[in-house]
Design a protein around this motif. Structure first.
Motif, PDB file in Angstrom:
ATOM      1  N   MET A 211       0.844  -1.188   0.000  1.00 46.76           N
ATOM      2  CA  MET A 211       0.000   0.000   0.000  1.00 46.76           C
ATOM      3  C   MET A 211       0.886   1.246   0.000  1.00 46.76           C
ATOM      4  SD  MET A 211      -3.009   0.710   2.668  1.00 46.76           S
ATOM      5  CE  MET A 211      -3.685   2.290   2.906  1.00 46.76           C
ATOM      6  N   ALA A 212       0.587   2.183  -0.866  1.00 48.26           N
ATOM      7  CA  ALA A 212       1.386   3.400  -0.986  1.00 48.26           C
ATOM      8  C   ALA A 212       1.082   4.360   0.162  1.00 48.26           C
ATOM      9  CB  ALA A 212       1.090   4.077  -2.322  1.00 48.26           C
ATOM     10  N   TRP A 213       2.099   5.081   0.587  1.00 50.37           N
ATOM     11  CA  TRP A 213       1.929   6.107   1.609  1.00 50.37           C
ATOM     12  C   TRP A 213       1.176   7.281   1.019  1.00 50.37           C
ATOM     13  CZ3 TRP A 213       3.918  11.160   1.793  1.00 50.37           C
ATOM     14  CH2 TRP A 213       3.730  11.819   3.013  1.00 50.37           C
ATOM     15  N   ILE A 214       0.183   7.779   1.750  1.00 53.28           N
ATOM     16  CA  ILE A 214      -0.603   8.937   1.301  1.00 53.28           C
ATOM     17  C   ILE A 214      -0.324  10.075   2.272  1.00 53.28           C
ATOM     18  CG2 ILE A 214      -2.920   9.840   0.880  1.00 53.28           C
ATOM     19  CD1 ILE A 214      -3.805   6.969   0.328  1.00 53.28           C
ATOM     20  N   PRO A 215       0.101  11.245   1.770  1.00 54.68           N
ATOM     21  CA  PRO A 215       0.351  12.376   2.670  1.00 54.68           C
ATOM     22  C   PRO A 215      -0.910  12.739   3.456  1.00 54.68           C
ATOM     23  CG  PRO A 215       1.093  12.871   0.437  1.00 54.68           C
ATOM     24  CD  PRO A 215       0.324  11.583   0.381  1.00 54.68           C
ATOM     25  N   THR A 216      -0.715  13.196   4.673  1.00 59.07           N
ATOM     26  CA  THR A 216      -1.841  13.584   5.519  1.00 59.07           C
ATOM     27  C   THR A 216      -2.635  14.722   4.889  1.00 59.07           C
ATOM     28  OG1 THR A 216      -0.620  12.927   7.480  1.00 59.07           O
ATOM     29  CG2 THR A 216      -2.475  14.395   7.821  1.00 59.07           C
ATOM     30  N   LEU A 217      -1.947  15.708   4.343  1.00 53.39           N
ATOM     31  CA  LEU A 217      -2.604  16.900   3.794  1.00 53.39           C
ATOM     32  C   LEU A 217      -2.066  17.221   2.408  1.00 53.39           C
ATOM     33  CD1 LEU A 217      -2.123  19.125   6.930  1.00 53.39           C
ATOM     34  CD2 LEU A 217      -4.281  18.144   6.196  1.00 53.39           C
ATOM     35  N   ARG A 218      -2.992  17.466   1.489  1.00 55.71           N
ATOM     36  CA  ARG A 218      -2.627  17.951   0.161  1.00 55.71           C
ATOM     37  C   ARG A 218      -3.510  19.146  -0.140  1.00 55.71           C
ATOM     38  NH1 ARG A 218      -3.752  12.687  -2.850  1.00 55.71           N
ATOM     39  NH2 ARG A 218      -4.807  12.231  -0.913  1.00 55.71           N
ATOM     40  N   VAL A 219      -2.949  20.203  -0.716  1.00 55.08           N
ATOM     41  CA  VAL A 219      -3.710  21.428  -0.964  1.00 55.08           C
ATOM     42  C   VAL A 219      -3.572  21.888  -2.408  1.00 55.08           C
ATOM     43  CG1 VAL A 219      -3.588  22.233   1.423  1.00 55.08           C
ATOM     44  CG2 VAL A 219      -1.816  22.916  -0.194  1.00 55.08           C
ATOM     45  N   SER A 220      -4.605  22.623  -2.846  1.00 50.86           N
ATOM     46  CA  SER A 220      -4.626  23.209  -4.184  1.00 50.86           C
ATOM     47  C   SER A 220      -5.442  24.489  -4.136  1.00 50.86           C
ATOM     48  CB  SER A 220      -5.270  22.234  -5.173  1.00 50.86           C
ATOM     49  OG  SER A 220      -5.412  22.839  -6.448  1.00 50.86           O
ATOM     50  N   SER A 221      -5.122  25.428  -5.012  1.00 54.74           N
ATOM     51  CA  SER A 221      -5.899  26.675  -5.059  1.00 54.74           C
ATOM     52  C   SER A 221      -7.258  26.469  -5.719  1.00 54.74           C
ATOM     53  CB  SER A 221      -5.105  27.775  -5.762  1.00 54.74           C
ATOM     54  OG  SER A 221      -4.746  27.349  -7.056  1.00 54.74           O
ATOM     55  N   THR A 222      -7.413  25.371  -6.482  1.00 51.61           N
ATOM     56  CA  THR A 222      -8.708  25.064  -7.097  1.00 51.61           C
ATOM     57  C   THR A 222      -9.049  23.598  -6.862  1.00 51.61           C
ATOM     58  OG1 THR A 222      -7.758  24.457  -9.236  1.00 51.61           O
ATOM     59  CG2 THR A 222      -8.363  26.776  -8.937  1.00 51.61           C
ATOM     60  N   LYS A 223     -10.326  23.277  -6.912  1.00 47.29           N
ATOM     61  CA  LYS A 223     -10.763  21.901  -6.654  1.00 47.29           C
ATOM     62  C   LYS A 223     -10.248  20.925  -7.708  1.00 47.29           C
ATOM     63  CE  LYS A 223     -14.779  19.195  -5.310  1.00 47.29           C
ATOM     64  NZ  LYS A 223     -16.194  19.198  -4.997  1.00 47.29           N
ATOM     65  N   THR A 224     -10.084  21.394  -8.933  1.00 53.58           N
ATOM     66  CA  THR A 224      -9.635  20.512 -10.010  1.00 53.58           C
ATOM     67  C   THR A 224      -8.160  20.697 -10.344  1.00 53.58           C
ATOM     68  OG1 THR A 224     -10.356  22.135 -11.649  1.00 53.58           O
ATOM     69  CG2 THR A 224     -11.929  20.406 -11.047  1.00 53.58           C
TER      70      THR A 224
ATOM     71  N   THR B 270      -3.846  20.906  -9.403  1.00 53.09           N
ATOM     72  CA  THR B 270      -2.844  19.972  -8.919  1.00 53.09           C
ATOM     73  C   THR B 270      -2.704  20.138  -7.411  1.00 53.09           C
ATOM     74  OG1 THR B 270      -1.657  20.119 -11.008  1.00 53.09           O
ATOM     75  CG2 THR B 270      -0.429  19.280  -9.112  1.00 53.09           C
ATOM     76  N   PHE B 271      -2.835  19.046  -6.679  1.00 50.18           N
ATOM     77  CA  PHE B 271      -2.723  19.080  -5.227  1.00 50.18           C
ATOM     78  C   PHE B 271      -1.285  18.795  -4.815  1.00 50.18           C
ATOM     79  CE2 PHE B 271      -7.200  18.916  -5.664  1.00 50.18           C
ATOM     80  CZ  PHE B 271      -7.733  19.444  -4.501  1.00 50.18           C
ATOM     81  N   THR B 272      -0.756  19.636  -3.926  1.00 48.56           N
ATOM     82  CA  THR B 272       0.616  19.522  -3.435  1.00 48.56           C
ATOM     83  C   THR B 272       0.599  19.054  -1.991  1.00 48.56           C
ATOM     84  OG1 THR B 272       1.242  21.383  -4.846  1.00 48.56           O
ATOM     85  CG2 THR B 272       2.741  20.828  -3.050  1.00 48.56           C
ATOM     86  N   ALA B 273       1.448  18.077  -1.670  1.00 47.25           N
ATOM     87  CA  ALA B 273       1.541  17.585  -0.298  1.00 47.25           C
ATOM     88  C   ALA B 273       2.241  18.623   0.571  1.00 47.25           C
ATOM     89  CB  ALA B 273       2.310  16.274  -0.255  1.00 47.25           C
ATOM     90  N   LEU B 274       1.671  18.887   1.741  1.00 45.37           N
ATOM     91  CA  LEU B 274       2.312  19.749   2.723  1.00 45.37           C
ATOM     92  C   LEU B 274       3.242  18.905   3.577  1.00 45.37           C
ATOM     93  CD1 LEU B 274      -0.664  21.964   3.957  1.00 45.37           C
ATOM     94  CD2 LEU B 274       1.090  22.532   2.281  1.00 45.37           C
TER      95      LEU B 274
END
Length: 129
Positions: free
Chosen positions: A1-14, A16-20
């Motif tokens: 199972m791949a590690w998933i970052p706790t938090l990912r953020v993006s300026s828009t819903k669609t 690119t989400f960046t891991a914090l």
């Protein structure tokens, strides 16, 4: 199972989400939002008009170098609002919600000989829109 970052953020819903950077602590809150007509009646009984249920994520990151501190502070959370993917314990799954960030507090720990800083801590609340 791949590690998933706790938090990912993006300026828009669609977008690119960046891991914090991984927070050292994360406290999850469920908040009721009541209308202005909520209050006690003349008989002392509560009259409640709940209009929404929102989430609040309170986080602290300890001992960050300048690169990680900048990645956190210069991410999508800098915008007036942003989208965040996080694990919601009530939903028992990852969800995507729209948040704004409250005050960000930083404690500088030390200044290195090269002039860069280490941060003792950075704290922030993500409050659902």
């Amino acid at each position: 199972m791949a590690w998933i970052p706790t938090l990912r953020v993006s300026s828009t819903k669609t977008g690119t989400f960046t891991a914090l950077p991984e927070p050292s602590t994360l406290t999850f809150a469920i908040q009721d939002v009541d209308s202005a007509s909520t209050g006690r009646g003349e008989d002392g009984n509560m009259i409640r008009d709940r209009v929404a249920i929102k989430r609040k994520l309170s986080m602290t990151w300890y001992v960050l170098n300048a690169t990680d501190a900048n990645k956190l502070l210069d991410s999508a959370i800098e915008n007036k609002d942003f989208w965040c993917i996080y694990y919601d314990p009530k939903e028992a799954s990852y969800v995507t919600k729209n948040f704004y960030v409250g005050d960000r507090q930083m404690g500088i720990w030390l200044r290195r000989p090269d002039g860069s800083y280490m941060y003792e801590s950075i704290s922030a609340d993500f409050i659902e829109m």
